[in-house]
Structures are given as C-alpha cells and as structure tokens.
Design an enzyme around this catalytic site. Structure first.
Site, PDB file in Angstrom:
ATOM      1  N   CYS A 110      15.316 -19.374 -45.269  1.00  0.00           N
ATOM      2  CA  CYS A 110      14.747 -18.047 -45.505  1.00  0.00           C
ATOM      3  C   CYS A 110      14.925 -17.574 -46.947  1.00  0.00           C
ATOM      4  O   CYS A 110      14.291 -16.600 -47.362  1.00  0.00           O
ATOM      5  CB  CYS A 110      15.378 -17.026 -44.568  1.00  0.00           C
ATOM      6  SG  CYS A 110      15.153 -17.432 -42.844  1.00  0.00           S
ATOM      7  N   HIS A 244      14.406 -10.030 -47.898  1.00  0.00           N
ATOM      8  CA  HIS A 244      13.974 -10.883 -46.790  1.00  0.00           C
ATOM      9  C   HIS A 244      14.029 -10.046 -45.511  1.00  0.00           C
ATOM     10  O   HIS A 244      14.988  -9.316 -45.275  1.00  0.00           O
ATOM     11  CB  HIS A 244      14.913 -12.093 -46.692  1.00  0.00           C
ATOM     12  CG  HIS A 244      14.731 -12.878 -45.445  1.00  0.00           C
ATOM     13  ND1 HIS A 244      13.489 -13.244 -44.968  1.00  0.00           N
ATOM     14  CD2 HIS A 244      15.638 -13.372 -44.548  1.00  0.00           C
ATOM     15  CE1 HIS A 244      13.644 -13.922 -43.844  1.00  0.00           C
ATOM     16  NE2 HIS A 244      14.923 -14.010 -43.561  1.00  0.00           N
ATOM     17  N   ASN A 274      10.640 -11.895 -38.465  1.00  0.00           N
ATOM     18  CA  ASN A 274      11.208 -12.685 -39.564  1.00  0.00           C
ATOM     19  C   ASN A 274      10.354 -13.942 -39.757  1.00  0.00           C
ATOM     20  O   ASN A 274      10.353 -14.833 -38.909  1.00  0.00           O
ATOM     21  CB  ASN A 274      12.653 -13.041 -39.194  1.00  0.00           C
ATOM     22  CG  ASN A 274      13.337 -13.922 -40.213  1.00  0.00           C
ATOM     23  OD1 ASN A 274      12.695 -14.492 -41.091  1.00  0.00           O
ATOM     24  ND2 ASN A 274      14.648 -14.046 -40.089  1.00  0.00           N
TER      25      ASN A 274
HETATM   26  O1  UT7 Z   1      16.495 -15.246 -41.470  1.00  0.00           O
HETATM   27  C1  UT7 Z   1      17.616 -15.938 -40.993  1.00  0.00           C
HETATM   28  C2  UT7 Z   1      18.727 -15.047 -40.947  1.00  0.00           C
HETATM   29  N1  UT7 Z   1      18.868 -14.483 -39.626  1.00  0.00           N
HETATM   30  C3  UT7 Z   1      19.377 -13.258 -39.493  1.00  0.00           C
HETATM   31  O2  UT7 Z   1      19.610 -12.588 -40.465  1.00  0.00           O
HETATM   32  C4  UT7 Z   1      19.752 -12.755 -38.115  1.00  0.00           C
HETATM   33  C5  UT7 Z   1      21.019 -11.922 -38.197  1.00  0.00           C
HETATM   34  N2  UT7 Z   1      21.490 -11.477 -36.913  1.00  0.00           N
HETATM   35  C6  UT7 Z   1      20.865 -10.540 -36.190  1.00  0.00           C
HETATM   36  O3  UT7 Z   1      19.811 -10.073 -36.583  1.00  0.00           O
HETATM   37  C7  UT7 Z   1      21.526 -10.030 -34.930  1.00  0.00           C
HETATM   38  O4  UT7 Z   1      22.833 -10.536 -34.849  1.00  0.00           O
HETATM   39  C8  UT7 Z   1      20.746 -10.392 -33.634  1.00  0.00           C
HETATM   40  C9  UT7 Z   1      19.434  -9.629 -33.586  1.00  0.00           C
HETATM   41  C10 UT7 Z   1      20.473 -11.887 -33.583  1.00  0.00           C
HETATM   42  C11 UT7 Z   1      21.553 -10.022 -32.400  1.00  0.00           C
HETATM   43  O5  UT7 Z   1      21.858  -8.644 -32.463  1.00  0.00           O
HETATM   44  P1  UT7 Z   1      23.381  -8.139 -32.239  1.00  0.00           P
HETATM   45  O6  UT7 Z   1      23.352  -6.698 -32.356  1.00  0.00           O
HETATM   46  O7  UT7 Z   1      24.245  -8.907 -33.201  1.00  0.00           O
HETATM   47  O8  UT7 Z   1      23.623  -8.548 -30.751  1.00  0.00           O
HETATM   48  P2  UT7 Z   1      24.793  -9.442 -30.135  1.00  0.00           P
HETATM   49  O9  UT7 Z   1      24.516 -10.887 -30.369  1.00  0.00           O
HETATM   50  O10 UT7 Z   1      26.109  -8.899 -30.558  1.00  0.00           O
HETATM   51  O11 UT7 Z   1      24.622  -9.126 -28.607  1.00  0.00           O
HETATM   52  C12 UT7 Z   1      24.871  -7.809 -28.080  1.00  0.00           C
HETATM   53  C13 UT7 Z   1      24.394  -7.784 -26.652  1.00  0.00           C
HETATM   54  C14 UT7 Z   1      24.865  -8.984 -25.834  1.00  0.00           C
HETATM   55  O12 UT7 Z   1      25.083  -8.560 -24.506  1.00  0.00           O
HETATM   56  P3  UT7 Z   1      26.554  -8.254 -23.987  1.00  0.00           P
HETATM   57  O13 UT7 Z   1      27.350  -9.513 -24.180  1.00  0.00           O
HETATM   58  O14 UT7 Z   1      27.066  -7.116 -24.850  1.00  0.00           O
HETATM   59  O15 UT7 Z   1      26.333  -7.890 -22.563  1.00  0.00           O
HETATM   60  C15 UT7 Z   1      23.681  -9.897 -25.869  1.00  0.00           C
HETATM   61  O16 UT7 Z   1      23.639 -10.764 -24.758  1.00  0.00           O
HETATM   62  O17 UT7 Z   1      22.961  -7.836 -26.646  1.00  0.00           O
HETATM   63  C16 UT7 Z   1      22.544  -8.912 -25.825  1.00  0.00           C
HETATM   64  N3  UT7 Z   1      21.299  -9.418 -26.361  1.00  0.00           N
HETATM   65  C17 UT7 Z   1      20.112  -8.943 -25.978  1.00  0.00           C
HETATM   66  N4  UT7 Z   1      19.758  -8.008 -25.094  1.00  0.00           N
HETATM   67  C18 UT7 Z   1      18.441  -7.765 -24.935  1.00  0.00           C
HETATM   68  C19 UT7 Z   1      21.122 -10.382 -27.303  1.00  0.00           C
HETATM   69  N5  UT7 Z   1      19.806 -10.548 -27.540  1.00  0.00           N
HETATM   70  C20 UT7 Z   1      19.158  -9.678 -26.724  1.00  0.00           C
HETATM   71  C21 UT7 Z   1      17.810  -9.379 -26.512  1.00  0.00           C
HETATM   72  N6  UT7 Z   1      17.496  -8.413 -25.615  1.00  0.00           N
HETATM   73  N7  UT7 Z   1      16.819 -10.002 -27.173  1.00  0.00           N
END
Ligand code: UT7
Length: 317
Positions: A110, A244, A274
C-alpha cells in the site's frame, strides 16, 4: 532536476458493493463498517482484470496531461494483485496504450505509490527521463478471503495513474521498512514441486488489524513530523495531506495526535475502500479534476502497508 505531476487519471470498475450487500453473506453490518473503518461502498471487478483497470487509468492520465504514449521514457506500475507474475502490469500497459519505453513493476504494497515516485526521481535526476507514467492498479477482490470479515470489508478494486514531466515538484521524501510477515502477508501461489516440504498457505490477505492500525498511526505521525522539520516547514505551509486510504479512524487519530484539523486530510475511503497502491493516485485524480489543488501548493503524500513499509513525500503541485 526532479519532476512535476502534469496529469492524473483513475478508473474503478462499475460494480459497486455496499456494506448492506456485504452483510448478506458476511457477519457484519453497515453500522460497524462505517464506524470502525469509514467505508460505505467499494467497487469490485466482475469481468475486468487488474491490467484493464491499469490501462484505463493510464489512458486517462495521458489524456489529462496531453502527453502522447510515444513520448514516455519509463512506465512504472505497482500492484499486489496483478494478473500475472510475468509479464508485469507495466509491460502489459506499455503494449496496450501504444508506448515504446521500458517498463517494470515494483512491490511495496500500500506504500508503493510513494516508492514509485522515489524510483522515478532517480531517473529524472540522472537525465534518463523527461516523461514518465506511474500506475497503481489493484484487484484486491481477488486476494481477499470473502469469509474473513476482518479484511473483506476493507478493500476495494481500482487504479490510479499520474504522468510526470521533468521539473522541480518533488521536494523531499522519507522511506522506511520494518521487514517481517507477522502483521500483513499475502502468500503466493502454492506450486506443485514434488521436492517441496513446505506447508501450503492460502493465497489470501492475512492481516493483524490492530497491529497494522498502531503501526500506521505512528508511521504517519513520524513521517509528517520528519518531513516538516527536515524542510523547515510548518503545517501552515502545507495545503493538503493526502493519506493512504486504509481506515478513516487511522487518519483521524493521526490528525488528532499531530493537532492538525481533520479537513487538512483528504478522505475518499467511503467511496472506494482501501485500494492499496491505487489509493493515493485515485485521490490525486479526484483533487486534480475538482480544481481543489492550485499550482504551487505544497502537498504531503503519506502511505503505509505490508512490508511493513511506510513512505511519505512533499510535492509541489
Ligand atoms: O492498507 C493496508 C493497511 N491496513 C490497515 O491499515 C488496516 C488497519 N486495521 C484496521 O483498519 C482495523 O484494525 C480493522 C478494521 C481491521 C479492525 O477494526 P478494529 O476496530 O481493530 O476491530 P478488532 O479487530 O479489534 O475487533 C473488534 C471486534 C471483534 O469482536 P469481539 O472480539 O470484540 O467480539 C471482532 O470480531 O469487532 C469484530 N469485528 C467485526 N464485527 C463486525 C471484526 N471485523 C468485523 C466486521 N463486522 N467486519
């Protein structure tokens, strides 16, 4: 002698997938995706390939610049989701647009658009190029696991391109690599070697979301500070920051930490998700065509991603 950007172009496939449509086959919701990522819809390929997207963006950038393909001295492309390992996307673009110059791809995930600018700068510096075409093109829909809600809701397909001409518009850059595959990886094809003892891995994006998030915010903040300090500039000198487009919360957090008003950052993640190496040139094309950028404006481009890599630069529009 460096270069100035004299034309921009973008192309996204017409098929739009909304968060609601995604929620029908992945355990997610429009509300979660908007709040946690900032994406509202993304464009995905149906019968188009990454090369098709790249060529359409390239043709638009050439038209916008008034440059004939035969005038180009180099084509550089970047992708993590190209159609083939060989020939590269840049070689396919060279033939399809009717250019005659040499062409090669780079891979910096990216962050690749800034790595491409830096690579091109070397050719301009050495007098090897007067005109160059750079293209970021991604068919991310091909390499996401559509059963993994942690990744499939984020990415989108698209391509962005710029035409460069010898000039004084590339001011400074910072490039960083923290090598490793623990945080983001996209394993390659499995192969059929009868000698291999390796365990095959699925060829999909695998990402530790929170680790990537932390890396991204720190990288953006540190790159922007380094560029400003290194060039004796303040934020008042900068017309716009084009980051980005990975997650709206990453951009908001970086803005808050740097005490920069959020509207100094250009955001279009809501429309495309993205698009990896295409995200910054797509944003530049939107800005260029909307007339928001004025000649002479100083702009910071800032990107991060798999590698891990981050790279940022100051350009004069
Ligand atoms: O370009 C390459 C670089 N990539 C990036 O910059 C991505 C960077 N990371 C992110 O954007 C975020 O970390 C994500 C969008 C991938 C995830 O968001 P988050 O706020 O970090 O969520 P998390 O992984 O901490 O998960 C929080 C909760 C979890 O549930 P529990 O364990 O709290 O019950 C996940 O299972 O959200 C849940 N979850 C979702 N729920 C609904 C994770 N993905 C989803 C989803 N829909 N799509």
């Amino acid at each position: 002698m460096s270069f100035s950007i004299i034309g921009t172009g973008m192309y996204v496939p017409p098929r739009i997938v909304t968060n609601d449509e995604l929620s029908r086959f992945v355990d997610t919701s429009d509300e979660w995706i908007r709040q946690r990522v900032g994406v509202e819809r993304r464009h995905v390929c149906t019968d188009e390939t990454a090369t098709d997207l790249a060529c359409k963006a390239a043709v638009r950038a050439l038209e916008n610049s008034g440059c004939d393909p035969k005038e180009l001295d180099i084509i550089i492309a970047a992708t993590v989701s190209g159609d083939m390992a060989c020939p590269s996307v840049s070689c396919m673009v060279q033939r399809r647009i009717g250019a005659e110059c040499f062409a090669f791809d780079i891979n910096a995930a990216c962050a690749a658009f800034v790595f491409m600018l830096e690579t091109a700068a070397g050719f301009f510096e050495r007098g090897r190029a007067r005109k160059a075409l750079l293209v970021g093109a991604e068919q991310m829909s091909k390499i996401v696991n559509w059963e993994d809600r942690g990744t499939c809701v984020i990415f989108g397909d698209g391509a962005g391109a710029v035409v460069l001409e010898a000039g004084e518009g590339y001011i400074d850059s910072v490039l960083t690599t923290k090598g490793g595959d623990e945080v983001i990886k996209i394993p390659h094809f499995i192969g059929k070697s009868p000698f291999s003892t390796q365990k095959p891995q699925e060829p999909y994006i695998c990402m530790e979301g929170q680790e990537t998030f932390k890396y991204a915010v720190n990288a953006m903040c540190s790159d922007i500070r380094r560029l400003l300090e290194g060039n004796g500039l303040t934020l008042d000198d900068i017309a716009l920051i084009v980051p980005h487009q990975a997650n709206k919360r990453i951009i908001d957090l970086a803005a808050a930490r740097l005490r920069i008003p959020a509207d100094k950052f250009y955001v279009n993640i809501q429309d495309y998700g993205n698009t990896s190496s295409a995200s910054i040139p797509i944003a530049l094309d939107e800005l260029n065509r909307s007339g928001r950028l004025k000649r002479g404006d100083l702009i910071i481009l800032t990107a991060f991603g798999g590698g891990l890599s981050n790279a940022s630069c100051i350009i004069k529009w």
